[in-house]
Design an enzyme around this catalytic site. Structure first.
Site, short mmCIF file in Angstrom:
data_model
loop_
_atom_site.label_atom_id
_atom_site.label_comp_id
_atom_site.label_asym_id
_atom_site.label_seq_id
_atom_site.Cartn_x
_atom_site.Cartn_y
_atom_site.Cartn_z
N CYS A 86 4.70 -1.52 8.39
CA CYS A 86 3.65 -2.08 7.53
C CYS A 86 3.61 -3.60 7.58
O CYS A 86 2.63 -4.22 7.15
CB CYS A 86 3.84 -1.63 6.09
SG CYS A 86 3.95 0.15 5.89
N CYS A 208 -0.72 5.40 -6.41
CA CYS A 208 -0.30 5.41 -5.00
C CYS A 208 -1.38 4.86 -4.09
O CYS A 208 -2.57 5.16 -4.25
CB CYS A 208 0.05 6.83 -4.58
SG CYS A 208 1.30 7.62 -5.61
N HIS A 333 -4.66 0.55 2.47
CA HIS A 333 -3.45 0.22 3.21
C HIS A 333 -3.49 0.78 4.63
O HIS A 333 -2.77 1.72 4.97
CB HIS A 333 -2.23 0.77 2.46
CG HIS A 333 -0.92 0.46 3.11
ND1 HIS A 333 -0.68 -0.69 3.84
CD2 HIS A 333 0.25 1.17 3.13
CE1 HIS A 333 0.57 -0.67 4.29
NE2 HIS A 333 1.14 0.44 3.88
#
Length: 388
Positions: A86, A208, A333
């Site tokens: 990430c 989340c 994300h």
């Protein structure tokens, strides 16, 4: 070493784009950044392309950056592929920053792009799990479960409550509602967050980060040459710290997180401290993790993260605004694009161009970007300090 500025940033909005390829996503972000920079495309001298999971999604390995940038119209320059979970995007930024600072090139393009949505959700989840030690996958490991265990420690040790976690989502979903590049643009109340489906206690669905497709890019330039291209306030890279995970201490002795170590490196290189930070973007893969990132970055003491959110200090109108973009849970994300999207947000903030998300006169911004899991902590952490 020379001073290096980020003179252009751009994004492809984050979201679900089943019909779009990595090339489609990247092209938009790249050209938005190039246009923002004022640099004639032929004067871009090198490029770093961050992508973490494209090999598993598309089957294309080894030369993804060259293939992606060819489609965007760039070839015949050094192109380097970067993969670091990430934190791939900010790792690529660090590579470009060092190259420009050393005088190897003056103008460098940095791109982060990822595509995670597939027709079958189970395939997307399986691919995402490859950013952890694959042996953990065989034991049923999930990122959400790891975060849930971390948060339960804070609940036990410091009295943090689910209501604190919901307040983070309430704040960030409001910020995301103001961000045209965000995946989710609907403000949520704390009650809605707490009432959403339980995923891994204490985490509910709205706490989340989602899977996402998207891209973000930046154009770097030596400060001495930047005046040729832009008259905007220059946003310089003051420092970037990077640390990787360590083997577990068999004795269980307390130790600083790798985010704390990366922050220490960045602060020392820049000659700055947490008290100088006016706005921050942190890696909240689950929104409540934002609370312990406050602590890791020195924005508050150990166990005090919940008090910061309770007091409203990290709202856009607070004294230390955090995740004005909406954070990962609202903005989205797409793994390798996340760090550069965080950088774009801080650049817009420091240039006074963040619109309704704008904070009051920021001069120093921070980006914290972590990735992967090895043993009992993140595999990599970067902390980037930007200043005008």
């Amino acid at each position: 070493m020379r001073d290096v500025a980020v003179i252009g940033v751009g994004m492809h909005p984050f979201g679900k784009f089943l019909e779009k390829s990595l090339e489609d996503l990247a092209r938009v972000a790249v050209w938005n950044a190039v246009e923002d920079s004022g640099v004639p495309p032929k004067e871009i001298e090198a490029a770093y392309v961050a992508n973490s999971l494209g090999g598993l999604v598309t089957g294309q390995e080894g030369v993804r950056g060259q293939v992606i940038l060819r489609d965007a119209g760039f070839s015949g320059i050094p192109i380097v592929n970067v993969e670091n979970a990430c934190a791939s995007g900010t790792t690529a930024l660090r590579c470009g920053w060092m190259e420009a600072a050393l005088g190897v090139h003056d103008v460098i393009l940095v791109l982060g792009v990822e595509k995670l949505f597939l027709p079958r959700t189970e395939d997307s989840i399986r691919i995402l799990m490859a950013d952890a030690d694959v042996r953990l996958m065989d034991m049923g490991f999930q990122f959400i479960g790891w975060y849930a265990m971390e948060l339960r420690k804070y609940m036990a040790d410091y009295g943090w409550r689910k209501e604190h976690f919901a307040k983070v989502v309430e704040k960030n979903s409001f910020n995301g509602s103001l961000n045209p590049n965000a995946q989710y643009r609907k403000p949520l109340t704390a009650e809605q967050v707490l009432g959403s489906r339980l995923v891994a206690d204490p985490l509910t669905l709205y706490m989340c980060a989602p899977m996402s497709d998207g891209a973000a890019a930046a154009v770097l330039c030596s400060r001495e040459r930047a005046g040729r291209y832009t008259s905007r306030p220059l946003v310089e890279i003051a420092a970037i710290g990077l640390q990787s995970g360590r083997f577990a201490d068999a004795g269980g002795a307390p130790r600083p997180s790798i985010t704390t170590l990366a922050a220490k490196e960045a602060y020392e290189r820049a000659g700055l401290g947490p008290e100088d930070v006016d706005v921050a973007e942190v890696h909240d893969a689950v929104a409540p993790s934002e609370l312990y990132h406050y602590e890791d970055l020195g924005l508050c003491g150990k166990g005090e993260g919940a008090a910061l959110i309770e007091a409203g200090r990290t709202r856009i109108t607070g004294d230390i605004p955090v995740n004005t973009s909406g954070g990962l849970a609202a903005r989205g994300h797409p793994v390798a694009a996340t760090g550069l999207a965080q950088v774009a947000e801080i650049v817009w903030q420091l240039r006074g161009e963040a619109g309704p998300r704008q904070v009051a006169d920021p001069k120093v911004g921070l980006v914290e970007n972590t990735g992967g899991i090895v043993e009992d902590e993140a595999a990599v952490a970067t902390v980037t300090l930007l200043k005008r």
